[in-house]
Design a protein around this motif. Structure first.
Motif, PDB file in Angstrom:
ATOM      1  N   LYS A 176       0.865  -1.143   0.048  1.00 33.84           N
ATOM      2  CA  LYS A 176      -0.004  -0.134   0.003  1.00 33.84           C
ATOM      3  C   LYS A 176       0.842   1.335  -0.057  1.00 33.84           C
ATOM      4  CE  LYS A 176      -3.612   2.389   2.352  1.00 33.84           C
ATOM      5  NZ  LYS A 176      -4.569   2.478   3.509  1.00 33.84           N
ATOM      6  N   LEU A 177       0.697   2.067  -1.041  1.00 33.80           N
ATOM      7  CA  LEU A 177       1.466   3.272  -1.193  1.00 33.80           C
ATOM      8  C   LEU A 177       0.625   4.576  -0.571  1.00 33.80           C
ATOM      9  CD1 LEU A 177       4.119   4.699  -1.993  1.00 33.80           C
ATOM     10  CD2 LEU A 177       2.966   5.300  -4.180  1.00 33.80           C
ATOM     11  N   ILE A 178       1.189   5.203   0.504  1.00 35.59           N
ATOM     12  CA  ILE A 178       0.683   6.221   1.134  1.00 35.59           C
ATOM     13  C   ILE A 178       1.460   7.761   0.433  1.00 35.59           C
ATOM     14  CG2 ILE A 178       0.407   7.730   3.212  1.00 35.59           C
ATOM     15  CD1 ILE A 178      -0.771   4.878   3.304  1.00 35.59           C
ATOM     16  N   ASN A 179       0.390   8.736   0.013  1.00 31.64           N
ATOM     17  CA  ASN A 179       1.013   9.707  -0.563  1.00 31.64           C
ATOM     18  C   ASN A 179       1.623  10.708   0.489  1.00 31.64           C
ATOM     19  OD1 ASN A 179      -0.113   9.187  -3.361  1.00 31.64           O
ATOM     20  ND2 ASN A 179      -2.108  10.207  -2.716  1.00 31.64           N
ATOM     21  N   GLY A 180       2.990  10.843   0.123  1.00 30.13           N
ATOM     22  CA  GLY A 180       3.648  11.798   1.317  1.00 30.13           C
ATOM     23  C   GLY A 180       4.553  12.729   0.539  1.00 30.13           C
ATOM     24  N   VAL A 181       5.008  13.463   1.471  1.00 27.60           N
ATOM     25  CA  VAL A 181       5.795  14.767   1.040  1.00 27.60           C
ATOM     26  C   VAL A 181       6.440  14.861   2.382  1.00 27.60           C
ATOM     27  CG1 VAL A 181       4.334  16.734   1.609  1.00 27.60           C
ATOM     28  CG2 VAL A 181       6.148  16.908  -0.225  1.00 27.60           C
ATOM     29  N   GLU A 182       7.787  15.490   2.396  1.00 24.98           N
ATOM     30  CA  GLU A 182       8.720  16.276   3.210  1.00 24.98           C
ATOM     31  C   GLU A 182       8.819  17.682   2.915  1.00 24.98           C
ATOM     32  OE1 GLU A 182      12.386  14.924   6.066  1.00 24.98           O
ATOM     33  OE2 GLU A 182      12.733  14.175   3.908  1.00 24.98           O
TER      34      GLU A 182
END
Length: 285
Positions: free
Chosen positions: A68-74
């Motif tokens: 499962k891929l979670i949409n993320g950003v740093e």
């Protein structure tokens, strides 16, 4: 201290990077490596960009991968003249406020990279920006790309020395960033329906007192969680961060901060979270 990754529990890695920012693998390669390492839930959290997420989702779908891929950003922020990173998880990548902020951050990166290149030219290191662009392969240019250029061309022995001599705060070519604020990043992440997580809080070279001040400030401005299990930490670090998560009422997250195999932990290889913290994913469907 009891750890919570029991047999059969899902393996989470909620902080890693691809070539969309300063990692060495494409988003597809990051996903495949995570699958190979038996990661069940992955968040790709590139620096100030979401450009790699569509490729990663398409790769998973095309290959029917069990992840499962979670949409993320740093998101890079400034607090007391120190760069602090805030991870956004489960974000809406189509949110206009988020995209506006990331566009502004991208321009800040370009401006900073040009200034770094100008400083390097003064010490006879020419065409640094153009070379950093090659390492970035057309995406966001970061200090890591300059560092790889400096190492490969023999100006320094390794990445650590590149930052110490040229790119870190005490380095000749250091340029102060002009990022958004912590509260600004949290606000935008929430507007994008995401959760805001304080990244690697024990890696900012702070005293314990100042680290607590940072965590408290993050919580007071609406932060949701903090990384408790992270790259390059001892068991004592893990215990301390778990204590602070509970003290300040924050969910616990974990992430390898994977960029490459030489300088970072591999995907899915963080220590399990202690059993006395509440995971950031506790109510994810």
């Amino acid at each position: 201290m009891t750890l919570i990754n029991a047999i059969g529990a899902l393996q989470y890695d909620l902080h890693c990077h691809s070539k969309a920012s300063d990692g060495i693998l494409t988003p597809s390669q990051v996903v495949q490596r995570a699958v190979n390492n038996q990661v069940d839930v992955l968040a790709i959290t590139d620096h100030d960009t979401i450009n790699g997420l569509n490729e990663a989702h398409q790769y998973i779908q095309a290959n029917c991968l069990p992840i499962k891929l979670i949409n993320g950003v740093e998101i890079s922020t400034l607090w007391k003249n120190t760069e602090i990173h805030i991870v956004g998880l489960n974000i809406d990548i189509n949110n206009p406020q988020l995209n506006s902020l990331l566009a502004s951050q991208a321009q800040c990166r370009i401006d900073r990279a040009l200034q770094i290149s100008h400083k390097l030219k003064k010490v006879s290191i020419d065409h640094a920006y153009e070379n950093a662009l090659i390492y970035a392969q057309g995406d966001i240019v970061s200090r890591a790309h300059f560092a790889r250029f400096l190492v490969d061309k023999g100006y320094v022995k390794d990445i650590k020395r590149a930052f110490k001599k040229y790119l870190g705060k005490s380095g000749y070519a250091y340029v102060s960033p002009k990022w958004t604020t912590i509260e600004g990043a949290i606000k935008i992440i929430h507007q994008a329906n995401g959760q805001a997580v304080l990244a690697h809080p024990s890696r900012y070279d702070f005293t314990v007192t100042k680290m607590q001040t940072l965590i408290n400030y993050f919580k007071e401005n609406g932060g949701d969680g903090m990384e408790v299990s992270q790259s390059r930490q001892t068991l004592e670090d893990l215990k301390l961060l778990a204590h602070f998560a509970n003290k300040f009422g924050l969910f616990a997250s974990q992430g390898s901060d994977f960029h490459d195999l030489n300088n970072y932990l591999d995907l899915g290889k963080t220590q399990p979270l202690p059993s006395n913290v509440k995971p950031i994913w506790h109510n994810w469907s």
